[in-house]
Design an enzyme around this catalytic site. Sequence first.
Site, mmCIF file in Angstrom:
data_model
loop_
_atom_site.group_PDB
_atom_site.id
_atom_site.type_symbol
_atom_site.label_atom_id
_atom_site.label_comp_id
_atom_site.label_asym_id
_atom_site.label_seq_id
_atom_site.Cartn_x
_atom_site.Cartn_y
_atom_site.Cartn_z
ATOM 1 C CB CYS A 133 -0.914 -0.034 1.229
ATOM 2 S SG CYS A 133 -1.843 1.472 1.443
ATOM 3 C CB CYS A 136 -0.522 2.496 4.001
ATOM 4 S SG CYS A 136 -2.052 1.874 3.346
ATOM 5 C CG ASP A 137 3.293 1.167 4.449
ATOM 6 O OD1 ASP A 137 2.797 1.634 5.489
ATOM 7 O OD2 ASP A 137 3.131 -0.015 4.094
#
Length: 307
Positions: A133, A136-137
């Site tokens: 992701c 997300c990261d």
Amino acid sequence: MYDVVIIGSGPAGLSAAVYARRAKLKTLVIEKAGYSGGQIVNTSDVDNYLGLQGIDGFEMAMKFRSHAEHFEAEFLDAEVLNIKDNQDDGFIIILKGENEIITKSIIVATGAGYSKLGIVGEAEYTGKGVSYCATCDGAFYREKIAAVVGGGDVALEDALYLANMASKVYLIHRRDELRGAKSLQDKVFATENIEFIPNTIVEKINGADGIVSSITIKNIKSAEVKNVDINGIFVAIGMKPESSFVKGLVDMDSSGYIVAGEDGATSRNGIFVAGDVRTKKLRQVITAVSDGANAVASVEKYLRDLK
Ligand code: NAP
């Protein structure tokens, strides 16, 4: 006993919850992730949902959840392990921790999860440089080197997103032709710090001091193998349906998608399906939301026929 238990609270499950509550059905939504929204929470810009152009995926998920809460759908954070027939009628849903729930009908709206490369180092370094992701990261890779694996829309979007932060992004694809939308391809090729590496597979993810330090890649045309130093690798090679808990109970295709048409009716009376976990051509938020509505219409008819 519930009239309907909806398993999963992505767009399909939440849409089903709104429709079920408006139909005055006693409704429970079970979610194992601990948050609602499914895959959209990992999307920065949803550009193609009618009327909400450009909305952040997380914000969209919150809007969907509060809509379902507004109509007083009940929510439970739990993982479904199995479904059995109830002796008298309906089904028993068996949850992790040995709790059970009894319901007259079920809508499976569990969506799909990330496909894995299945190579050495992938599981070991997940969360330590291996991610599924980018939104997300991605922030961890500011001024660092990242690799994205895949050639679909998600891989292209991830590469573009990461290129805003990382100093360099390798886009590694097993063929020479990308599958993703032409408009995204044009952006990728116009972005200076994205390097496209075609005809190449990642063979191994290597680490040092417990975090990813390089990947071993192989050009499948020339058979050349080399190591490339990176700080993080984003795997964007598609999704797998979350359907293992209903294996043997309803018909599935060879990839594990639950076989059903637009009405969401599965091979099993009383079990319906909505969203990405169903066999269908177009897996989008808008089609998932519409599935949720259709599945509830089928549940209502099923419950009427029971009487
Ligand atoms: P996808 O379109 O199925 O693409 C998966 C990519 O991963 C393909 O390029 C595939 O290669 C590659 N791949 C699969 N298995 C692999 C393996 N084991 N090793 C290496 N590469 C592998 O999946 P997606 O990008 O996740 O997109 C899913 C769906 O969501 C698509 O329908 C997409 O259009 C849609 N989507 C839409 C939007 C949007 O409209 N804005 C945004 C994101 C996603 P091959 O090409 O060689 O098969």
